[in-house]
Design an enzyme around this catalytic site. Structure first.
Site, PDB file in Angstrom:
ATOM      1  N   PRO A 128       0.803  -1.228   0.000  1.00 41.49           N
ATOM      2  CA  PRO A 128       0.000   0.000   0.000  1.00 41.49           C
ATOM      3  C   PRO A 128       0.836   1.278   0.000  1.00 41.49           C
ATOM      4  O   PRO A 128       0.432   2.282  -0.589  1.00 41.49           O
ATOM      5  CB  PRO A 128      -0.823  -0.133   1.289  1.00 41.49           C
ATOM      6  CG  PRO A 128      -0.982  -1.612   1.475  1.00 41.49           C
ATOM      7  CD  PRO A 128       0.312  -2.205   0.999  1.00 41.49           C
ATOM      8  N   ALA A 130       4.251   1.196  -0.860  1.00 42.52           N
ATOM      9  CA  ALA A 130       5.480   0.914  -1.608  1.00 42.52           C
ATOM     10  C   ALA A 130       5.108   0.455  -3.008  1.00 42.52           C
ATOM     11  O   ALA A 130       4.960  -0.736  -3.267  1.00 42.52           O
ATOM     12  CB  ALA A 130       6.325  -0.149  -0.897  1.00 42.52           C
ATOM     13  N   ILE A 157      -1.480  -8.032  -6.428  1.00 43.50           N
ATOM     14  CA  ILE A 157      -0.673  -9.208  -6.759  1.00 43.50           C
ATOM     15  C   ILE A 157      -1.453 -10.132  -7.694  1.00 43.50           C
ATOM     16  O   ILE A 157      -2.582 -10.530  -7.400  1.00 43.50           O
ATOM     17  CB  ILE A 157      -0.245  -9.961  -5.491  1.00 43.50           C
ATOM     18  CG1 ILE A 157       0.406  -8.989  -4.494  1.00 43.50           C
ATOM     19  CG2 ILE A 157       0.705 -11.098  -5.859  1.00 43.50           C
ATOM     20  CD1 ILE A 157       1.593  -8.219  -5.040  1.00 43.50           C
ATOM     21  N   THR A 158      -0.837 -10.479  -8.817  1.00 42.69           N
ATOM     22  CA  THR A 158      -1.467 -11.308  -9.853  1.00 42.69           C
ATOM     23  C   THR A 158      -1.197 -12.783  -9.610  1.00 42.69           C
ATOM     24  O   THR A 158      -0.083 -13.171  -9.252  1.00 42.69           O
ATOM     25  CB  THR A 158      -0.935 -10.907 -11.232  1.00 42.69           C
ATOM     26  OG1 THR A 158      -1.194  -9.518 -11.450  1.00 42.69           O
ATOM     27  CG2 THR A 158      -1.600 -11.716 -12.336  1.00 42.69           C
ATOM     28  N   ILE A 340     -12.619   5.252 -34.230  1.00 47.60           N
ATOM     29  CA  ILE A 340     -13.025   4.720 -35.535  1.00 47.60           C
ATOM     30  C   ILE A 340     -14.389   4.040 -35.439  1.00 47.60           C
ATOM     31  O   ILE A 340     -15.215   4.139 -36.354  1.00 47.60           O
ATOM     32  CB  ILE A 340     -11.960   3.757 -36.075  1.00 47.60           C
ATOM     33  CG1 ILE A 340     -10.706   4.545 -36.482  1.00 47.60           C
ATOM     34  CG2 ILE A 340     -12.490   2.946 -37.258  1.00 47.60           C
ATOM     35  CD1 ILE A 340      -9.511   3.673 -36.821  1.00 47.60           C
ATOM     36  N   GLY A 342     -16.684   4.926 -33.439  1.00 44.96           N
ATOM     37  CA  GLY A 342     -17.697   5.918 -33.104  1.00 44.96           C
ATOM     38  C   GLY A 342     -18.515   5.523 -31.886  1.00 44.96           C
ATOM     39  O   GLY A 342     -17.968   5.009 -30.909  1.00 44.96           O
ATOM     40  N   GLU A 366       4.435  -3.197 -13.768  1.00 45.31           N
ATOM     41  CA  GLU A 366       5.850  -3.480 -14.075  1.00 45.31           C
ATOM     42  C   GLU A 366       6.683  -2.202 -14.164  1.00 45.31           C
ATOM     43  O   GLU A 366       7.655  -2.122 -14.902  1.00 45.31           O
ATOM     44  CB  GLU A 366       5.985  -4.266 -15.389  1.00 45.31           C
ATOM     45  CG  GLU A 366       5.470  -5.685 -15.314  1.00 45.31           C
ATOM     46  CD  GLU A 366       6.503  -6.673 -14.832  1.00 45.31           C
ATOM     47  OE1 GLU A 366       7.652  -6.280 -14.639  1.00 45.31           O
ATOM     48  OE2 GLU A 366       6.147  -7.837 -14.648  1.00 45.31           O
TER      49      GLU A 366
END
Length: 382
Positions: A128, A130, A157-158, A340, A342, A366
């Site tokens: 939180p 860092a 975190i993934t 494009i 719209g 990253e």
């Protein structure tokens, strides 16, 4: 200079493209709408060797080079960025630290099942307080009676909470050096460690089918041998990990940008205004041309960084440049794609609205664009 891909690299690209078009693209919209982790597809990717693509065969990997890995992430990310980041985070952040810094025993215990795709693994760096200042880590790991006792919180975190997840490697303060500087080390934390818990998945703007959550450690204990690499070298280790990870995130951005172009080119040929397809209007043509030019240059930048890594040469600056440029390209291409299309581009009826939501994180994860520019500036001597 030879820009031709090898037969092996072309085979990986073809395999991933066909798999992505058949198994990922048709379901991406539904996964996104439900924020559903695509477990079956990830397991199929594992069976194809994609979750261990760049690791040696003796550790359960496919033995491919970094260029092949980058091409694979491009193709998977082209179909769905959420599935692409699941693969990229597992390989570059979750598994690669074991390959680079693990002992032989750790490689056998952790890397082999990860490279085989039997498990996913996470890397816990961000906290939180860092984020870009990753050295400001507050999580601690104290060595007591042969065990690391861990307390702290990690965020964003993934792959930390999927049904396939085997654990997480985290950065933690393990003491201080003689000159009173904070000592940061990397600690391996298996999923079933008492005192280690995971919050519910975040509700995200994009990458909705990937698993991202906050992690909590309260008196969590792991054996002393769960130290990854030398004690106190965690900061230097994660900098190296992030250098390599930027290649994969750059590749992910290229894949997403290509998806934006593909959808826009198709729509522009079909959409009729003023009696002819909008692709006949120069204003639209110029947008498509700009997209094609930027995508080609971004792809070249990513593959150059991958090639430098494969050659054993310094690739840090090239990876930062590739990540920075391709992330911005994906954002510009997503914006052009919505324009494009719209009014339809603003609706979930077309995939470009999802692409627009997915692209922004490429400029944050990253290492933010600002951090990339700081890294490049240092390399340039400023």
């Amino acid at each position: 200079m030879d820009f031709d891909l090898t037969p092996e690299q072309l085979d990986v690209q073809k395999l991933c493209r066909e798999f992505a078009e058949a198994e990922i693209a048709p379901h991406a919209e539904a996964w996104d709408a439900k924020a559903e982790f695509p477990l079956d597809v990830v397991r199929k990717m594992a069976s194809l060797g994609l979750l261990g693509l760049p690791f040696p065969e003796k550790y359960g990997g496919s033995g491919a080079d970094t260029i092949s890995y980058a091409l694979a992430v491009m193709e998977i990310g082209r179909a769905d960025a959420a599935v692409g980041i699941t693969m990229a985070a597992h390989v570059s952040l979750g598994s690669q630290p074991f390959m680079q810094f693990g002992t032989e025993a750790q490689k056998q215990k952790y890397l082999v099942p990860l490279a085989r795709g039997e498990q996913l693994w996470a890397f816990g760096l961000t906290e939180p307080q860092a984020g870009s200042d990753a050295g400001a880590t507050k999580s601690t790991a104290q060595l007591r009676d042969g065990q690391w006792v861990i307390d702290g919180t990690k965020c964003f975190i993934t792959n930390a909470g999927t049904p396939m997840t085997g654990g997480v490697t985290i950065t933690a303060v393990t003491g201080s050096s003689p000159d009173c500087k904070v000592e940061i080390s990397n600690i391996i934390v298996p999923q079933d460690t008492p005192g280690y818990s995971r919050a519910k998945p975040y509700k995200k703007m994009g990458w909705r089918a990937s698993d991202t959550r906050e992690l909590h450690f309260e008196n969590a204990r792991v054996p002393e041998e769960n130290l990854l690499g030398p004690r106190g070298k965690g900061f230097q280790q994660f900098l190296q990990i992030l250098d390599a990870g930027r290649i994969s995130v750059g590749a992910l951005s290229v894949g997403l940008a290509q998806a934006c172009y593909d959808a826009s080119a198709k729509y522009a040929k079909e959409r009729v205004q003023f009696g002819k397809p909008i692709s006949k209007f120069q204003a639209v043509q110029f947008q498509l041309v700009d997209m094609a030019v930027e995508i080609d240059l971004a792809r070249t930048a990513v593959l150059k960084a991958a090639w430098l890594k494969d050659q054993g040469r310094d690739f840090a600056t090239a990876a930062a440049m590739a990540k920075l440029h391709s992330g911005e390209v994906s954002r510009r291409c997503a914006n052009a794609a919505v324009q494009i299309h719209g009014g339809y581009g603003f609706m979930d009826e077309y995939p470009v609205s999802r692409y627009w939501r997915d692209c922004k994180i490429n400029e944050i994860g990253e290492g933010t664009n600002e951090v990339q520019r700081m890294v490049i500036a240092r390399q340039l001597g400023f």
